[in-house]
Scaffold this active site. Structure first.
Site, PDB file in Angstrom:
ATOM      1  CE1 TYR A  12      -9.465   2.839   3.977  1.00 46.13           C
ATOM      2  CE2 TYR A  12      -9.843   3.416   1.679  1.00 46.13           C
ATOM      3  CZ  TYR A  12      -9.078   3.493   2.826  1.00 46.13           C
ATOM      4  OH  TYR A  12      -7.923   4.228   2.821  1.00 46.13           O
TER       5      TYR A  12
ATOM      6  CG  HIS B 228      -2.161   0.941   0.951  1.00 43.06           C
ATOM      7  ND1 HIS B 228      -2.813   1.041  -0.260  1.00 43.06           N
ATOM      8  CD2 HIS B 228      -2.795   1.805   1.787  1.00 43.06           C
ATOM      9  CE1 HIS B 228      -3.794   1.912  -0.156  1.00 43.06           C
ATOM     10  NE2 HIS B 228      -3.808   2.399   1.066  1.00 43.06           N
TER      11      HIS B 228
ATOM     12  CG  HIS C  17      -2.861   3.999   5.135  1.00 49.10           C
ATOM     13  ND1 HIS C  17      -3.873   3.262   5.698  1.00 49.10           N
ATOM     14  CD2 HIS C  17      -3.322   4.399   3.915  1.00 49.10           C
ATOM     15  CE1 HIS C  17      -4.907   3.228   4.873  1.00 49.10           C
ATOM     16  NE2 HIS C  17      -4.592   3.907   3.775  1.00 49.10           N
TER      17      HIS C  17
ATOM     18  CB  SER D  58      -2.406   7.890   9.757  1.00 50.89           C
ATOM     19  OG  SER D  58      -1.449   8.831   9.313  1.00 50.89           O
TER      20      SER D  58
ATOM     21  CD  GLU E  48      -7.150   1.163   1.312  1.00 50.49           C
ATOM     22  OE1 GLU E  48      -6.773   1.822   2.300  1.00 50.49           O
ATOM     23  OE2 GLU E  48      -7.270   1.657   0.175  1.00 50.49           O
TER      24      GLU E  48
END
Length: 770
Positions: A575, A122, A231, A344, A532
């Site tokens: 997602y 990713h 991520h 994140s 995701e």
């Protein structure tokens, strides 16, 4: 008893002991294991990057090369599974289908859709244009054949390597907690999950890393694969350099760490070396120690005129080959992705870039504006943040690698099916008891999809948490395809911005049929998810499958069964959130394509596969997905020609280091060359940039290349569509660099107006590092 009979008895006892011991040795290596790695970097110029969906973010050089890393695990006389980890934004259904065709042609039915998984890290810093559905190709101006071919070729070659390397060996597993490496970027959505469920968990993101250590019977450790949720957005939406982001950094650091500090030594003490990824100090057997001699040598090497070059095959591999035994399998380390949907790497609080104040908690806006709210990484810039987050994963992986002791034992097995998620009947529980049957929806994206995230905000006046949608954008989107009331009701509480599941021109905009797959290696079960998955959604999915395995398969599994989600695998469908997160309609909920019960659908289908797995039953293949390769459209202009000013040749130095330069560790050395488009030759398994050190008085030894964190290859042109271009090579001298005389070289290929491709090379003046 005669002496001869006594000898015969003892001989028999000895032979029995030898047979017993040999059986124990054989049983210790209960699998065949093979690992492989291959370059998938792709075109380093003019290609829109996949991830942030910004048309202005196009490839213009290389920060780190991208790779496909593969492991194969096989029973000596039975099943086998293939897991490929690719440095890419997501897996592509069309890439998977093409790889399977090639494997079929090469190996027959040995490797199929059932036992091959292709999973992405990713990274948002790789070239796009390799997926088959139209919505994912808009910003890349359609399909990019070079991106597609680089991925297919690289994945195939990495599998070939792993297959050819199959040897008796063992696999050990370890888990550990890694903090300060990821934060929840949609906390308001996470908090909408039931309090009693949230109370079970210590953190609002998963902090555990799971690592596999592969140990060859003869050579000892030959690789590691780990899964951790974060991520690939340490590199920002304005970055133009191809990069594996934080997971690519971690993989490069770990492979170089092993080659430098372990170097194939089987002794357990060899793996207690300090965690220190830079490696060049051990690559050079001869170092100049006397400064005056260095300067005398330096003065005799000025920049060379450009010359034609036979392409320097496997140059990057040559840089690292000095670090390991030539006859030993190459150490391969992959850092894989799992349920990172809301995780994140920008671990500092999201704040407003105009005021420095925290963003609005529910909508991630600043004064009502979406594009002012950004998450911040731990470093001074995106490169440093990428290094820090990658380094943290690397160091945890080394710790787990050094202490891994739980051996995987048991069957190798797999199950795979295709499922139409656009109209799947799903049985769910009702409040107050009982069950009901609902249907998933044709794919659609909500208004908050266009808002982006704090890792990369969107444009215009979209914002996260929008459950209504604005009339103007609704009217504009309806010009493309207006959803009927059934679709509106099915997708509630998502206001539909793009009704992609029902948009068919010029071909399908979103997938409907997706692969669902389980791989088993002993007590480890890998769930291949083509999307995701958010933190809580992943927890529910893992727990549901584990419950099936430990109850229905109690004879084979116990509470020690390990379930890992491999996200972004075999295809891509955006997602997967929980039902409760979906109601908040943050970016992740708005990007959950098949409606509020998408997670319930995945749980249902994976539980079915788990049941088939433990019962030994086969599973129906399901409806075949489309292969849209023949329908792809590309609007990307080709490279027409490359040019240089009069009197200048490709590879000539444009801006050199000063004469008789001396640099120290930590300095940044910059050289610019007259260059040509990197699309002419991708330099696969090679390099565009090279730092060499002088050995003796006239021999240049490769030291760093464009797969090193310290070296950046930056390509540019003075104006758009201009045939003239430059290659700027920046080398931040590592603290571990040896003292000596160095030079910087550039490799490339130019294209004439008639279409011929001609390789070239050029080198800077020499300089001293003290």
């Amino acid at each position: 008893m005669t002496e001869q009979r006594i000898i015969m008895i003892w001989f028999t006892i000895l032979m029995l002991l030898l047979v017993k011991n040999s059986k124990e040795v054989i049983s210790a290596s209960n699998y065949l294991i093979g690992l492989g790695s291959y370059d998938i970097t792709g075109p380093a110029a003019d290609i829109n990057m996949m991830g942030y969906a910004k048309t202005y973010q196009t490839t213009s050089g290389i920060h780190l090369r991208l790779r496909a890393r593969t492991f194969i695990v096989a029973e000596p006389q039975g099943n086998r599974v293939v897991f490929v980890n690719i440095d890419a934004c997501m897996a592509s259904q069309i890439v998977t289908l093409e790889v399977l065709k090639r494997l079929k042609a090469r190996y027959g039915n040995l490797y199929t859709k059932n036992n091959v998984a292709i999973s992405a890290t990713h990274t948002h810093a790789g070239p796009g244009g390799y997926l088959q559905y139209f919505v994912y190709l808009i910003t890349s101006f359609g399909f990019v054949r070079q991106s597609f071919d680089a991925l297919v070729d690289g994945v195939e070659q990495s599998i070939i390597q792993a297959h050819d390397n199959l040897r008796p060996g063992s696999i050990y597993m370890n888990k550990g907690e890694l903090l300060d490496t990821g934060v929840n970027r949609s906390p308001s959505a996470y908090l909408n999950n039931p309090a009693e469920e949230r109370y079970i968990y210590k953190h609002d993101v998963d902090k555990d890393m799971t690592l596999l250590k592969f140990v060859d019977d003869e050579w000892g450790p030959v690789g590691s694969f780990s899964w951790f949720a974060v991520h690939g957005t340490s590199m920002s939406r304005t970055n133009p350099l191809i990069s594996g982001d934080n997971k690519g950094v971690a993989a490069r650091f770990m492979e170089d760490w092993f080659d430098q500090d372990c170097n194939g030594n089987k002794s357990s003490d060899a793996f207690k070396a300090k965690v220190n990824p830079p490696r060049i100090s051990s690559i050079i057997p001869f170092v100049h120690e006397i400064h005056c001699e260095l300067h005398e040598l330096n003065a005799s090497f000025q920049s060379s005129s450009s010359k034609s070059a036979i392409r320097f095959k496997s140059l990057s591999r040559r840089v690292r080959s000095a670090l390991r035994q030539a006859d030993r399998p190459r150490f391969v380390s992959a850092f894989c992705q799992t349920n990172c949907g809301d995780v994140s790497p920008n671990v500092l609080e999201a704040s407003c870039i105009d005021t420095g104040s925290p963003c609005d908690f529910n909508h991630s806006t600043c004064g009502g504006k979406n594009d002012l709210c950004f998450g911040r990484g731990p470093g001074a810039d995106e490169f440093e943040s990428t290094r820090i987050i990658g380094d943290r994963q690397f160091k945890k992986a080394v710790e787990l690698f050094n202490t891994a002791s739980e051996q995987l034992k048991g069957k190798v097995d797999f199950r795979h099916t295709y499922v139409d998620f656009s109209k799947l009947e799903v049985t769910i529980s009702k409040q107050g008891g009982g069950t009901k049957v609902i249907k998933t929806c044709p794919a659609a994206m909500g208004f908050s999809f266009a808002a982006g995230t704090t890792d990369g905000p969107g444009s215009f006046d979209f914002k996260q948490g929008d459950v209504k949608g604005k009339a103007f954008w609704r009217w504009l989107s309806y010009l493309l395809k207006k959803p009927n009331q059934k679709q509106v009701d099915c997708q509630h509480s998502k206001p539909i911005l793009f009704n992609t599941g029902e948009m068919k021109l010029p071909y399908d905009w979103s997938p409907a049929i997706l692969p669902v797959q389980i791989l088993r290696i002993g007590q480890l079960v890998i769930l291949s998810v083509p999307g995701e998955v958010t933190t809580m959604a992943g927890r529910r999915l893992r727990n549901a499958v584990k419950t099936v395995l430990t109850t229905e398969g109690s004879k084979e599994f116990d509470d020690n069964v390990h379930v890992v989600i491999a996200g972004f695998t075999n295809a891509y469908s955006q997602y997967v959130t929980t039902f409760e997160e979906y109601q908040i309609q943050r970016y992740e909920g708005a990007s959950t394509l098949y409606g509020p019960h998408t997670l319930d659908a995945y749980i249902q289908e994976f539980k079915k596969l788990a049941t088939y797995l433990i019962s030994g039953q086969s599973v129906q293949s399901g409806p075949e997905p489309q292969d849209l390769l023949g329908k792809q459209i590309s609007l990307l202009p080709p490279v027409l020609l490359d040019a240089t000013p009069p009197g200048v040749k490709f590879g000539d130095v444009k801006t050199d280091v000063p004469n008789s330069s001396t640099f120290k560790r930590g300095d940044n050395v910059i050289v610019t060359f007259w260059s040509a488009s990197p699309r002419n030759d991708l330099m696969t398994e090679s390099t565009f940039a090279l730092v060499e050190i002088l050995q003796g008085k006239d021999s240049w030894v490769p030291a760093y290349d464009d797969d090193d964190f310290c070296l950046r290859f930056i390509w540019s042109r003075p104006a758009k569509l201009c045939p003239v271009s430059y290659a700027t090579i920046e080398w931040r001298i590592p603290e571990t660099a040896a003292s000596g005389v160095y030079r910087i070289s550039h490799f490339g290929s130019s294209k004439s107006l008639l279409g011929s491709i001609k390789p070239f090379t050029g080198s800077s003046s020499a300089f001293v590092v003290t």
